[in-house]
Design a protein around this motif. Structure first.
Motif, PDB file in Angstrom:
ATOM      1  N   LEU A 165      12.450   0.202  57.749  1.00 45.84           N
ATOM      2  CA  LEU A 165      13.242   1.436  57.649  1.00 45.84           C
ATOM      3  C   LEU A 165      12.835   2.411  58.754  1.00 45.84           C
ATOM      4  O   LEU A 165      11.643   2.644  58.986  1.00 45.84           O
ATOM      5  CB  LEU A 165      13.047   2.090  56.290  1.00 45.84           C
ATOM      6  CG  LEU A 165      13.446   1.230  55.093  1.00 45.84           C
ATOM      7  CD1 LEU A 165      13.141   1.949  53.795  1.00 45.84           C
ATOM      8  CD2 LEU A 165      14.912   0.840  55.178  1.00 45.84           C
ATOM      9  N   TYR A 166      13.853   2.974  59.400  1.00 46.32           N
ATOM     10  CA  TYR A 166      13.631   3.946  60.464  1.00 46.32           C
ATOM     11  C   TYR A 166      14.404   5.212  60.136  1.00 46.32           C
ATOM     12  O   TYR A 166      15.483   5.159  59.560  1.00 46.32           O
ATOM     13  CB  TYR A 166      14.104   3.383  61.816  1.00 46.32           C
ATOM     14  CG  TYR A 166      13.110   2.403  62.392  1.00 46.32           C
ATOM     15  CD1 TYR A 166      12.249   2.784  63.411  1.00 46.32           C
ATOM     16  CD2 TYR A 166      13.020   1.109  61.896  1.00 46.32           C
ATOM     17  CE1 TYR A 166      11.319   1.885  63.927  1.00 46.32           C
ATOM     18  CE2 TYR A 166      12.092   0.209  62.400  1.00 46.32           C
ATOM     19  CZ  TYR A 166      11.249   0.610  63.414  1.00 46.32           C
ATOM     20  OH  TYR A 166      10.317  -0.266  63.915  1.00 46.32           O
ATOM     21  N   VAL A 167      13.830   6.348  60.527  1.00 48.48           N
ATOM     22  CA  VAL A 167      14.493   7.632  60.315  1.00 48.48           C
ATOM     23  C   VAL A 167      14.575   8.384  61.633  1.00 48.48           C
ATOM     24  O   VAL A 167      13.740   8.220  62.528  1.00 48.48           O
ATOM     25  CB  VAL A 167      13.778   8.500  59.251  1.00 48.48           C
ATOM     26  CG1 VAL A 167      13.794   7.814  57.896  1.00 48.48           C
ATOM     27  CG2 VAL A 167      12.368   8.848  59.669  1.00 48.48           C
ATOM     28  N   LEU A 168      15.598   9.212  61.733  1.00 53.83           N
ATOM     29  CA  LEU A 168      15.769  10.127  62.850  1.00 53.83           C
ATOM     30  C   LEU A 168      15.701  11.526  62.262  1.00 53.83           C
ATOM     31  O   LEU A 168      16.660  11.984  61.622  1.00 53.83           O
ATOM     32  CB  LEU A 168      17.116   9.893  63.539  1.00 53.83           C
ATOM     33  CG  LEU A 168      17.414  10.777  64.751  1.00 53.83           C
ATOM     34  CD1 LEU A 168      16.452  10.470  65.894  1.00 53.83           C
ATOM     35  CD2 LEU A 168      18.857  10.589  65.191  1.00 53.83           C
ATOM     36  N   PRO A 169      14.557  12.198  62.395  1.00 52.03           N
ATOM     37  CA  PRO A 169      14.438  13.535  61.822  1.00 52.03           C
ATOM     38  C   PRO A 169      15.392  14.514  62.505  1.00 52.03           C
ATOM     39  O   PRO A 169      15.576  14.472  63.716  1.00 52.03           O
ATOM     40  CB  PRO A 169      12.983  13.931  62.110  1.00 52.03           C
ATOM     41  CG  PRO A 169      12.280  12.652  62.435  1.00 52.03           C
ATOM     42  CD  PRO A 169      13.319  11.753  63.035  1.00 52.03           C
ATOM     43  N   VAL A 170      16.010  15.368  61.698  1.00 52.49           N
ATOM     44  CA  VAL A 170      16.884  16.409  62.242  1.00 52.49           C
ATOM     45  C   VAL A 170      16.351  17.752  61.756  1.00 52.49           C
ATOM     46  O   VAL A 170      15.652  18.439  62.486  1.00 52.49           O
ATOM     47  CB  VAL A 170      18.365  16.196  61.855  1.00 52.49           C
ATOM     48  CG1 VAL A 170      19.232  17.333  62.402  1.00 52.49           C
ATOM     49  CG2 VAL A 170      18.875  14.853  62.378  1.00 52.49           C
ATOM     50  N   SER A 171      16.654  18.130  60.525  1.00 51.25           N
ATOM     51  CA  SER A 171      16.190  19.426  60.014  1.00 51.25           C
ATOM     52  C   SER A 171      15.294  19.294  58.790  1.00 51.25           C
ATOM     53  O   SER A 171      14.640  20.260  58.412  1.00 51.25           O
ATOM     54  CB  SER A 171      17.387  20.320  59.675  1.00 51.25           C
ATOM     55  OG  SER A 171      18.169  19.719  58.652  1.00 51.25           O
ATOM     56  N   ALA A 172      15.262  18.131  58.163  1.00 48.49           N
ATOM     57  CA  ALA A 172      14.452  17.941  56.958  1.00 48.49           C
ATOM     58  C   ALA A 172      12.979  17.807  57.320  1.00 48.49           C
ATOM     59  O   ALA A 172      12.629  17.195  58.324  1.00 48.49           O
ATOM     60  CB  ALA A 172      14.908  16.694  56.204  1.00 48.49           C
TER      61      ALA A 172
END
Length: 190
Positions: A165-172
């Motif tokens: 699993l990969y995430v792209l942080p934005v505002s969280a």
């Protein structure tokens, strides 16, 4: 960027044209072409997997009339740190075999990452073993914490997804070592 007669924004790229459209704006022929492309890319795609790529924004890469690449970002909710986060979940990323290695995957992802950054608190995806380096190089971050799904029977661990699993942080605000839970759907939950 130009607007086509179907009100779909298009972006000329090297040897191809990129367009963005919501599922509702795709013609039946475009849907069939995208499904056929993903069937070829993934050596068969079941109906549930195809369904996961519907309901959001599609990035479509054409060379003339031929569809050579597809990717989609769909809305989902991920539970993290006691919050339900608005997530742009990436699905159905594929480029026709004879057009790989020419930057088309990066073109598709650049378009979707823009959508994620404009509309969601984070992006997420489940990467195949062969694609982890591609996503890591694009500043997607491996989720190191345990994963789970909010199922009809309650929260259930999804250990087979851990490490993919990969995430792209934005505002969280994210703690990549903490638990991450996805909303329920049929088939592969991640």
């Amino acid at each position: 960027m130009t607007i086509t007669s179907d009100n779909v924004p298009t972006i000329p790229t090297r040897n191809a044209t990129l367009s963005l459209a919501h599922t509702s704006a795709l013609s039946p022929a475009t849907r069939l072409a995208a499904r056929a492309l993903l069937d070829d890319v993934f050596d068969g795609l079941d109906d549930t997997d195809w369904d996961h790529a519907l309901g959001g924004v599609h990035a479509l890469l054409h060379d003339g009339d031929e569809l050579i690449g597809h990717a989609a970002v769909i809305p989902r909710r991920l539970l993290h740190g006691g919050r339900a986060l608005r997530c742009g979940y990436v699905e159905g990323v594929g480029v026709r075999a004879d057009r790989r290695g020419q930057g088309h995957g990066a073109t598709l992802m650049t378009a979707l990452e823009h959508v994620v950054r404009q509309a969601y608190e984070l992006g997420a995806l489940s990467a195949s073993d062969t694609a982890t380096g591609f996503y890591a190089a694009r500043d997607w971050h491996l989720w190191r914490g345990p994963s789970s799904a909010l199922t009809p029977a309650g929260i259930r661990p999804t250990p087979d997804e851990d490490g993919s699993l990969y995430v792209l942080p934005v505002s969280a605000s994210l703690d990549p070592d903490a638990p991450l839970t996805c909303d329920w759907r049929d088939g592969d939950v991640w």
